[in-house]
Design an enzyme around this catalytic site. Structure first.
Site, mmCIF file in Angstrom:
data_model
loop_
_atom_site.group_PDB
_atom_site.id
_atom_site.type_symbol
_atom_site.label_atom_id
_atom_site.label_comp_id
_atom_site.label_asym_id
_atom_site.label_seq_id
_atom_site.Cartn_x
_atom_site.Cartn_y
_atom_site.Cartn_z
ATOM 1 N N LYS A 107 -11.199 -20.364 -12.317
ATOM 2 C CA LYS A 107 -11.940 -19.263 -12.946
ATOM 3 C C LYS A 107 -11.362 -17.956 -12.450
ATOM 4 O O LYS A 107 -10.790 -17.901 -11.365
ATOM 5 C CB LYS A 107 -13.420 -19.327 -12.563
ATOM 6 C CG LYS A 107 -14.319 -18.555 -13.493
ATOM 7 C CD LYS A 107 -14.598 -19.389 -14.725
ATOM 8 C CE LYS A 107 -15.644 -18.788 -15.621
ATOM 9 N NZ LYS A 107 -16.201 -19.827 -16.505
HETATM 10 N N1 GLU Z 1 -15.480 -19.870 -20.132
HETATM 11 C C1 GLU Z 1 -15.787 -21.133 -20.714
HETATM 12 C C2 GLU Z 1 -16.538 -22.008 -19.726
HETATM 13 O O1 GLU Z 1 -17.141 -21.521 -18.803
HETATM 14 C C3 GLU Z 1 -14.569 -21.814 -21.312
HETATM 15 C C4 GLU Z 1 -13.445 -22.081 -20.356
HETATM 16 C C5 GLU Z 1 -12.157 -22.556 -21.021
HETATM 17 O O2 GLU Z 1 -12.116 -22.730 -22.210
HETATM 18 O O3 GLU Z 1 -11.209 -22.736 -20.266
HETATM 19 O O4 GLU Z 1 -16.632 -23.196 -19.884
#
Ligand code: GLU
Length: 419
Positions: A107
Site C-alpha cells: 500500500k
Molecule cells: N485500493 C483497493 C483496495 O484497497 C484496490 C487495490 C488494488 O487494486 O490493487 O483493495
C-alpha cells in the site's frame, strides 16, 4: 472505560494473531508475516503554482510477495501515516490470498489534501512521488492502484512517469485502475462495489433473508459506497441511508439514488439534500434501524463506543478496517453477521488482477467477461470462508484470515528460506 487501541497496524496484527493462534502458527512465521517486508518513506519537493516549493511526505509499504508481486493502492489524504499504510499493506496480502489471485500485498500514500491542490500541482505531486518509489515498483515487482482520493487520471500519470523513467519500456502493467484507452479494464471503477454486492447477496442467502425485504444503510458515498448502493438497489434491496463527509441522510421509505446522484452532480456534497432526514452527528447513521449495514468509508468506524448500538443483522465491510477487534467481540456476541473487509472488498483488486493479465496479453476484455469472472471468484471465495467458519465455529473474519494465512504459509514453506 479504558480507551480502545485504534492504531490500525496493531489492529491488523491482533486480527492476524487471532487466526494464527487457532492455526498454531510457528513463532518464526508469525514474526515474519506480522511485519511488512519493506517500509519506504519518502520526502520530496514540489513546485507549487505560486512559485513556492512545498515538501510532501509519502510511503510505499510492501508487506509480502510470497504468492506474487506486491499489490495495493495509493491513497492521498492529510491523515495518511506509516502505521495506517502498514496496516493497509498487510490487509492487501490477506485479501489477495483469500480471493486467490497471485499477488502479495502493499500500500502507499501521500500526505496531502488533493482538494487543496490545482490539477497541475496534483500532477506534479503524483509524478514526483512515482519517481521516488520507481526503484521498488514494476509490473512483476509491485503494482500500485487507486485508493481513497486517487483515480484513473492519477494512474495514467504514474504509468507515463514510470515508462519515461525506464527508457520508454511500455509497461502498462505497472499500475492498475488506468483509463480504458491506456490499458484499463471495463468495470474497474465499480469493481469494489460489485464485490460488496456479490458478497452481501451471498450472506443474505445464507441468513435466509429475502432480498426485496432487506433495507440497507451505506456509510460513505465515494467510489466504493456509491457503486455498492446502486448495485444492491438493482438486486431489489431498499437503500434507506447514505452519508458522505458533509452529512448523513436517512429515509426509511427508501432513497432515490438517481435523484441523489443528480443532486451530487450539481452540489458535490450531500449537504442540503432535501428529500431525507439529516442525521447529526453523521456517525449516528451506523446506529439507525436497518437490516444491512455497509461501512464504505474509513478505518475505525465501528468501535467499542458504538458497536452495542448497531441494529443491523448483517455488516458487509466495503472499507478497509472499519471494525475494531473490540467491536468485533460485541458484534459476535450480538450475533451480527460480519462479512470482513478482506473478503467483501476484494472485488477491486480482483479486477485489478484481470487488468494486469489483460495488459500482459495485450488484450481488451469485455464488461461481460469481467463481471462473469469476478462473480465466479468472489462467490467461491465467499463459500470457502463461510464453510470454514461453520466447520471451525469461528466468525467470518477469523475464517478468512485462516484461509489467507494458510495459503501464504504454504507458499512460504515451498519457497524455503534464502539463502
Ligand atoms: N485500493 C483497493 C483496495 O484497497 C484496490 C487495490 C488494488 O487494486 O490493487 O483493495
Amino acid at each position: 472505560m479504558e480507551q480502545e487501541n485504534l492504531n490500525p497496524f496493531q489492529i491488523a496484527q491482533m486480527q492476524f494473531d487471532k487466526a494464527a493462534d487457532i492455526l498454531k502458527l510457528e513463532e518464526w512465521l508469525r514474526l515474519l508475516l506480522k511485519k511488512p517486508d519493506r517500509n519506504l518513506s519518502v520526502d520530496f519537493p514540489v513546485k507549487m503554482d505560486d512559485g513556492s516549493i512545498r515538501i510532501f511526505s509519502g510511503y510505499r509499504v510492501q508487506h509480502n510477495n510470497t504468492r506474487g508481486p506486491y499489490k495495493g493502492g495509493i491513497r492521498y489524504s492529510p491523515e495518511v501515516n506509516l502505521d495506517e499504510v502498514r496496516a493497509l499493506a498487510s490487509w492487501m496480502t490477506w485479501k489477495t490470498a483469500v480471493v486467490n489471485i497471485p499477488f502479495g500485498g502493499a500500500k502507499g500514500g501521500v500526505v496531502c489534501d488533493p482538494t487543496k491542490l490545482s490539477p497541475a500541482e496534483l500532477e506534479r505531486v503524483t509524478r514526483r512521488f512515482t519517481y521516488e518509489i520507481s526503484k521498488i515498483i514494476g509490473p512483476d515487482v509491485d503494482i500500485p492502484a487507486p485508493d481513497i482520493n486517487t483515480n484513473a487520471q492519477i494512474m495514467a500519470w504514474m504509468v507515463d512517469t514510470y515508462c519515461m523513467e525506464n527508457n520508454d519500456h511500455y509497461s502498462l502493467g505497472v499500475v492498475t485502475g488506468k483509463p480504458l484507452c491506456l490499458g484499463g479494464i471495463e468495470g474497474r471503477a465499480e469493481a469494489t462495489g460489485r464485490g460488496v454486492m456479490i458478497t452481501a447477496m451471498e450472506a443474505i442467502k445464507e441468513l435466509k433473508m429475502k432480498p426485496n425485504k432487506v433495507t440497507a444503510v451505506v456509510q460513505g458515498y465515494g467510489n466504493v459506497g456509491s457503486h455498492s448502493a446502486r448495485l444492491l438497489a438493482e438486486q431489489g434491496i431498499k437503500i434507506i441511508g447514505v452519508s458522505d463527509i458533509s452529512t448523513a441522510i436517512y429515509n426509511p421509505k427508501g432513497l432515490d439514488l438517481k435523484d441523489i446522484d443528480a443532486y451530487l452532480s450539481k452540489n458535490k456534497m450531500l449537504k442540503g439534500y432535501p428529500k431525507a432526514e439529516h442525521i447529526t452527528p453523521k456517525e449516528k447513521l451506523l446506529e439507525m434501524k436497518t437490516d444491512l449495514l455497509v461501512p464504505a468509508a474509513l478505518e475505525n468506524q465501528i468501535t467499542t463506543k458504538n458497536a452495542d448500538k448497531i441494529q443491523a443483522k448483517l455488516i458487509v465491510e466495503g472499507a478497509n478496517g472499519p471494525t475494531t477487534p473490540g467491536a468485533d467481540q460485541i458484534l459476535n456476541k450480538k450475533k451480527i453477521f460480519v462479512v470482513p473487509d478482506i473478503l467483501a472488498n476484494s472485488g477491486g483488486v480482483t479486477v485489478s488482477y484481470f487488468e494486469w493479465v489483460q495488459n500482459i496479453e495485450r488484450e481488451q476484455w469485455t464488461y461481460e467477461d469481467v463481471i462473469r469472472k469476478l462473480n465466479a471468484k468472489m462467490v467461491s471465495a465467499y463459500k470457502a470462508v463461510s464453510d470454514l467458519a461453520k466447520k471451525e465455529k469461528v466468525d467470518m473474519r477469523t475464517a478468512a484470515y485462516m484461509i489467507a494465512i494458510g495459503k501464504v504459509v504454504e507458499a512460504t514453506k515451498f519457497r524455503g528460506i534464502f539463502p
